[in-house]
Design a protein around this motif. Structure first.
Motif, PDB file in Angstrom:
ATOM      1  N   LEU A  50       0.827  -1.208   0.000  1.00 55.41           N
ATOM      2  CA  LEU A  50       0.000   0.000   0.000  1.00 55.41           C
ATOM      3  C   LEU A  50       0.862   1.259   0.000  1.00 55.41           C
ATOM      4  N   SER A  51       1.970   1.224   0.728  1.00 52.26           N
ATOM      5  CA  SER A  51       2.875   2.384   0.761  1.00 52.26           C
ATOM      6  C   SER A  51       3.475   2.642  -0.611  1.00 52.26           C
ATOM      7  N   ASP A  58      -0.928   5.345  -7.209  1.00 53.77           N
ATOM      8  CA  ASP A  58      -1.838   4.304  -7.666  1.00 53.77           C
ATOM      9  C   ASP A  58      -2.844   4.011  -6.568  1.00 53.77           C
ATOM     10  N   ASN A  59      -4.105   4.305  -6.813  1.00 50.51           N
ATOM     11  CA  ASN A  59      -5.160   4.083  -5.816  1.00 50.51           C
ATOM     12  C   ASN A  59      -6.022   2.888  -6.127  1.00 50.51           C
ATOM     13  N   SER A  60      -5.697   2.093  -7.154  1.00 54.70           N
ATOM     14  CA  SER A  60      -6.515   0.935  -7.501  1.00 54.70           C
ATOM     15  C   SER A  60      -6.262  -0.200  -6.521  1.00 54.70           C
ATOM     16  N   ASP A  61      -7.237  -1.084  -6.370  1.00 58.94           N
ATOM     17  CA  ASP A  61      -7.130  -2.241  -5.475  1.00 58.94           C
ATOM     18  C   ASP A  61      -6.919  -3.511  -6.275  1.00 58.94           C
TER      19      ASP A  61
END
Length: 62
Positions: A50-51, A58-61
């Motif tokens: 996540l870091s 990049d905010n996609s999961d």
């Protein structure tokens, strides 16, 4: 403990479980400790992932 310390300890536990003639109680205690360490390692890796995503914008999961 750090990720590296957890991973080293986990490797030690795996080696003991694979190579030693352990009493059932000791084997179960090591197995439980190994499970706990693997959960901690997974959390550390997810946090690092996540870091890195945040640093790259990049905010996609995935």
């Amino acid at each position: 403990m750090t990720f590296e310390e957890n991973l080293t300890r986990l490797n030690d536990i795996v080696g003991q479980l694979e190579n030693d003639k352990l009493h059932l109680e000791k084997a179960l205690a090591l197995y439980k400790e190994g499970i706990d360490l693997s959960v901690d390692c997974k959390k550390s890796l997810e946090s690092a992932k996540l870091s890195v995503k945040a640093m790259n914008g990049d905010n996609s999961d995935e």
